[in-house]
Scaffold this active site. Structure first.
Site, mmCIF file in Angstrom:
data_model
loop_
_atom_site.group_PDB
_atom_site.id
_atom_site.type_symbol
_atom_site.label_atom_id
_atom_site.label_comp_id
_atom_site.label_asym_id
_atom_site.label_seq_id
_atom_site.Cartn_x
_atom_site.Cartn_y
_atom_site.Cartn_z
ATOM 1 N N SER A 13 3.555 -3.650 -12.805
ATOM 2 C CA SER A 13 4.713 -2.894 -13.290
ATOM 3 C C SER A 13 5.642 -3.764 -14.139
ATOM 4 C CB SER A 13 5.510 -2.336 -12.117
ATOM 5 O OG SER A 13 4.655 -1.723 -11.195
HETATM 6 N N1 SAH Z 1 2.767 -2.918 -7.177
HETATM 7 C C1 SAH Z 1 1.774 -3.408 -8.129
HETATM 8 C C2 SAH Z 1 1.488 -2.437 -9.248
HETATM 9 C C3 SAH Z 1 0.809 -1.239 -8.736
HETATM 10 S S1 SAH Z 1 -0.228 -0.362 -9.870
HETATM 11 C C4 SAH Z 1 2.155 -4.768 -8.657
HETATM 12 O O1 SAH Z 1 3.200 -5.318 -8.263
HETATM 13 O O2 SAH Z 1 1.381 -5.321 -9.441
HETATM 14 C C5 SAH Z 1 -0.694 0.917 -8.753
HETATM 15 C C6 SAH Z 1 -1.732 0.506 -7.732
HETATM 16 O O3 SAH Z 1 -1.862 1.613 -6.836
HETATM 17 C C7 SAH Z 1 -3.110 0.258 -8.315
HETATM 18 O O4 SAH Z 1 -3.529 -1.021 -8.003
HETATM 19 C C8 SAH Z 1 -3.988 1.326 -7.640
HETATM 20 O O5 SAH Z 1 -5.285 0.848 -7.309
HETATM 21 C C9 SAH Z 1 -3.196 1.635 -6.400
HETATM 22 N N2 SAH Z 1 -3.463 2.938 -5.782
HETATM 23 C C10 SAH Z 1 -3.583 4.157 -6.364
HETATM 24 N N3 SAH Z 1 -3.845 5.096 -5.431
HETATM 25 C C11 SAH Z 1 -3.862 4.468 -4.224
HETATM 26 C C12 SAH Z 1 -4.075 4.885 -2.877
HETATM 27 N N4 SAH Z 1 -4.315 6.158 -2.547
HETATM 28 N N5 SAH Z 1 -4.018 3.950 -1.907
HETATM 29 C C13 SAH Z 1 -3.780 2.655 -2.190
HETATM 30 N N6 SAH Z 1 -3.580 2.198 -3.442
HETATM 31 C C14 SAH Z 1 -3.624 3.086 -4.454
#
Ligand code: SAH
Length: 215
Positions: free
Chosen positions: A63
């Site tokens: 992000s």
């Molecule tokens: N917080 C992260 C950015 C997140 S991007 C950082 O600091 O870099 C969003 C993430 O959510 C992705 O890695 C994706 O794989 C995950 N995601 C999406 N759906 C999900 C689910 N149902 N359970 C767990 N993770 C999920």
């Protein structure tokens, strides 16, 4: 990049955070302590100190730093808190939470992201984070309830199991809306008698998907 260049970039990074509304001292300090560099590999590594989202493995994104700051600030984390993050991604948000909270659990549906994030937590001596591969929309019943929950992928509605795993008096921050449109960042407070919702700002996140990822 020379040492001086790096120091200048880090100063500009903190300045950009403040100018975009990240004013909480504890959050700024945590973001000063956690270098975003190690969380980004390959081509984009040199852009780590710019206030923009960047691609990471598995087609996901780390992000935008100011959004990480604003979400952390909205979560009102205290040193007593046990926090759940859904969407580990690079691990950057979890690392910042670990500087403030007592304990952090972070879940991602991609095994590879969890493995890589764990290695960075180890390298940075962040021993209060547990990273788990699982579908985070079900939360983490074994460790519930949580004082704080942060979701870093967009859901159509705040997932019911996550609301259920929040303590009374607890706070959850979650982007809500259809994927690939603008979503609203929502703060939910759990009260004795129900939930209180606050709409914070527009954001854009990858979608919260069901089940585990391929890698
Ligand atoms: N917080 C992260 C950015 C997140 S991007 C950082 O600091 O870099 C969003 C993430 O959510 C992705 O890695 C994706 O794989 C995950 N995601 C999406 N759906 C999900 C689910 N149902 N359970 C767990 N993770 C999920």
């Amino acid at each position: 990049m020379t040492e001086d260049d790096l120091a200048t970039r880090k100063m500009q990074f903190l300045y950009a955070l403040r100018s975009r509304g990240v004013t909480d001292r504890t959050v700024l300090q945590a973001m000063e302590e956690i270098d975003r560099g190690p969380f980004i590999r390959g081509l984009f590594a040199e852009r780590a100190y710019e206030d923009m989202p960047l691609p990471i493995a598995c087609g996901q994104t780390i992000s935008q730093p100011s959004v990480v700051g604003l979400m952390t600030q909205a979560l009102q984390v205290t040193p007593r808190d046990k926090v759940l993050e859904v969407g580990t991604g690079s691990g950057y948000q979890a690392a910042i939470l670990a500087k403030i909270a007592r304990r952090v659990y972070t879940i991602d549906r991609h095994r590879r992201l969890v493995r890589e994030a764990r290695a960075i937590f180890e390298e940075l001596d962040l021993h209060t984070i547990t990273a788990i591969t699982s579908d985070g929309s079900h939360g983490l019943p074994d460790q519930a309830p949580f004082d704080r929950i942060i979701v870093t992928a967009a859901a159509e509605d705040p997932p019911g199991p996550l609301l259920a795993q929040l303590k009374v008096g607890g706070i959850m921050v979650v982007p809500v809306g259809q994927s690939d449109t603008v979503q609203s960042l929502i703060r939910v407070r759990k009260l004795e008698t129900g939930y209180e919702y606050d709409e914070l700002r527009e954001v854009r996140f990858v979608p919260l998907l069901e089940g585990l990822g391929k890698e």
